[in-house]
Motif scaffolding. Structure first.
Motif, PDB file in Angstrom:
ATOM      1  N   GLY A  88      43.708  49.374  33.276  1.00  0.00           N
ATOM      2  CA  GLY A  88      43.079  49.927  34.698  1.00  0.00           C
ATOM      3  C   GLY A  88      41.919  48.835  34.898  1.00  0.00           C
ATOM      4  N   SER A  89      41.371  48.323  33.912  1.00  0.00           N
ATOM      5  CA  SER A  89      40.684  47.280  34.487  1.00  0.00           C
ATOM      6  C   SER A  89      41.140  46.005  35.199  1.00  0.00           C
ATOM      7  CB  SER A  89      39.857  46.799  33.406  1.00  0.00           C
ATOM      8  OG  SER A  89      40.552  45.909  32.293  1.00  0.00           O
ATOM      9  N   GLU A  90      42.384  45.628  34.806  1.00  0.00           N
ATOM     10  CA  GLU A  90      43.072  44.698  35.567  1.00  0.00           C
ATOM     11  C   GLU A  90      43.362  45.057  37.211  1.00  0.00           C
ATOM     12  OE1 GLU A  90      45.878  42.252  32.953  1.00  0.00           O
ATOM     13  OE2 GLU A  90      46.132  44.195  32.370  1.00  0.00           O
TER      14      GLU A  90
ATOM     15  N   ARG B 170      46.430  38.882  43.525  1.00  0.00           N
ATOM     16  CA  ARG B 170      45.015  38.238  43.349  1.00  0.00           C
ATOM     17  C   ARG B 170      44.474  37.363  44.463  1.00  0.00           C
ATOM     18  NH1 ARG B 170      47.327  39.192  38.355  1.00  0.00           N
ATOM     19  NH2 ARG B 170      46.102  40.502  36.924  1.00  0.00           N
ATOM     20  N   ASN B 171      45.649  36.723  45.027  1.00  0.00           N
ATOM     21  CA  ASN B 171      45.609  35.531  45.734  1.00  0.00           C
ATOM     22  C   ASN B 171      45.497  35.976  47.451  1.00  0.00           C
ATOM     23  OD1 ASN B 171      45.661  33.597  43.969  1.00  0.00           O
ATOM     24  ND2 ASN B 171      47.818  33.423  44.269  1.00  0.00           N
ATOM     25  N   HIS B 172      45.318  37.254  47.517  1.00  0.00           N
ATOM     26  CA  HIS B 172      45.254  37.918  49.040  1.00  0.00           C
ATOM     27  C   HIS B 172      44.386  38.918  49.070  1.00  0.00           C
ATOM     28  CE1 HIS B 172      48.811  35.282  50.184  1.00  0.00           C
ATOM     29  NE2 HIS B 172      49.360  35.495  48.811  1.00  0.00           N
ATOM     30  N   GLY B 173      43.763  39.154  50.159  1.00  0.00           N
ATOM     31  CA  GLY B 173      43.062  40.119  50.535  1.00  0.00           C
ATOM     32  C   GLY B 173      42.721  40.454  51.832  1.00  0.00           C
TER      33      GLY B 173
ATOM     34  N   ALA C  36      40.347  44.986  39.082  1.00  0.00           N
ATOM     35  CA  ALA C  36      40.036  43.731  39.725  1.00  0.00           C
ATOM     36  C   ALA C  36      41.128  43.060  40.865  1.00  0.00           C
ATOM     37  CB  ALA C  36      40.159  42.777  38.517  1.00  0.00           C
ATOM     38  N   ILE C  37      42.181  43.546  40.776  1.00  0.00           N
ATOM     39  CA  ILE C  37      43.218  43.428  41.742  1.00  0.00           C
ATOM     40  C   ILE C  37      43.036  44.191  43.228  1.00  0.00           C
ATOM     41  CG2 ILE C  37      45.811  43.379  42.662  1.00  0.00           C
ATOM     42  CD1 ILE C  37      46.317  42.815  39.740  1.00  0.00           C
ATOM     43  N   PHE C  38      42.495  45.426  43.004  1.00  0.00           N
ATOM     44  CA  PHE C  38      42.280  46.221  44.135  1.00  0.00           C
ATOM     45  C   PHE C  38      41.254  46.284  44.978  1.00  0.00           C
ATOM     46  CE2 PHE C  38      44.775  49.835  42.034  1.00  0.00           C
ATOM     47  CZ  PHE C  38      46.133  49.165  42.403  1.00  0.00           C
ATOM     48  N   ASP C  39      40.214  45.262  43.877  1.00  0.00           N
ATOM     49  CA  ASP C  39      38.748  44.853  44.741  1.00  0.00           C
ATOM     50  C   ASP C  39      39.043  43.714  45.615  1.00  0.00           C
ATOM     51  OD1 ASP C  39      37.394  46.668  43.343  1.00  0.00           O
ATOM     52  OD2 ASP C  39      36.475  45.666  41.732  1.00  0.00           O
TER      53      ASP C  39
ATOM     54  N   HIS D 206      37.521  53.200  35.095  1.00  0.00           N
ATOM     55  CA  HIS D 206      36.969  51.749  35.885  1.00  0.00           C
ATOM     56  C   HIS D 206      36.695  51.989  37.129  1.00  0.00           C
ATOM     57  CE1 HIS D 206      38.640  50.183  32.024  1.00  0.00           C
ATOM     58  NE2 HIS D 206      37.600  49.483  31.987  1.00  0.00           N
ATOM     59  N   SER D 207      37.305  52.733  38.001  1.00  0.00           N
ATOM     60  CA  SER D 207      37.132  53.027  39.521  1.00  0.00           C
ATOM     61  C   SER D 207      35.906  53.528  39.802  1.00  0.00           C
ATOM     62  CB  SER D 207      38.278  53.554  39.841  1.00  0.00           C
ATOM     63  OG  SER D 207      38.513  54.073  41.207  1.00  0.00           O
TER      64      SER D 207
END
Length: 203
Positions: free
Chosen positions: A29-31, A10-13, A34-37, A59-60
């Motif tokens: 799936g929602s978690e 989550r700290n990287h994008g 959130a990471i993939f976003d 969710h996607s």
């Protein structure tokens, strides 16, 4: 180039052609969304449970392309009599809307099946027994090699990198790869293996 990061994904994008990952099966799936976003990518390959795949798709906003089965042979040690012994996982390929598929079965000859050059046989079941594994995080290397090698991508990210199997496959196919692993023990395995091979940019 292989880049390894010991941190929470989550700290990287960043921007990658493909996210290729095997997230913890208990993650919702929602978690996952959130990471993939946090990342910019066109293609997503998930090794996951059927429940996780369906929950993520709900969710996607990605297009679902296809699904395959990964046959482990060895059952899970399930203590619940209300559940079967799971001997497989699902491989699900998603892509952004309007993006052309990067999968081409002609790119590789599968190691778990004989195939001549004219047939390009790429069946929907992968035989990938968990035999001779040294680490609990390890995946079947031949399966990962054959799966990643069938995609026409140049940059890959695995944000649940485990022991780094995806990075070895990416190196084999000349792809740049970023491996992110939060677990310190698993990251130590990645770091040791990749530094010994002289493959990584440790950051």
């Amino acid at each position: 180039m292989i880049r390894i990061i010991n941190d929470d994904a989550r700290n990287h994008g960043a921007k990658f052609d493909m996210i290729f990952t095997d997230p913890p099966f208990e993650m919702s799936g929602s978690e996952l969304k959130a990471i993939f976003d946090c990342y910019d990518f066109d293609h997503l390959l998930l090794i996951c449970s059927a429940h996780q795949m369906l929950d993520f798709y709900k969710h996607s906003n990605l297009d679902f392309a296809w699904q395959m089965v990964l046959d482990f042979k060895t059952p899970t040690k399930n203590r619940s009599f209300a559940q079967p012994h799971i001997t497989h996982a699902n491989i699900a390929y998603f892509r952004k809307k309007g993006v052309k598929s990067a999968f081409d079965r002609r790119k590789i000859v599968r190691q778990d099946h004989y195939s001549d050059d004219s047939n390009h046989y790429y069946p929907s079941v992968f035989h990938a027994p968990k035999i001779g594994m040294q680490y609990k995080y390890q995946k079947n290397q031949a399966m990962i090699d054959d799966l990643l090698g069938a995609f026409d991508v140049k940059t890959v990210c695995d944000m649940f990198a485990g022991s780094g199997t995806t990075g070895l496959a990416a190196y084999e196919h000349g792809m740049d790869c970023t491996l992110i692993e939060q677990d310190n023990h698993a990251f130590t395995i990645i770091e040791k293996n990749f530094q010994m091979l002289g493959l990584c940019d440790d950051k």
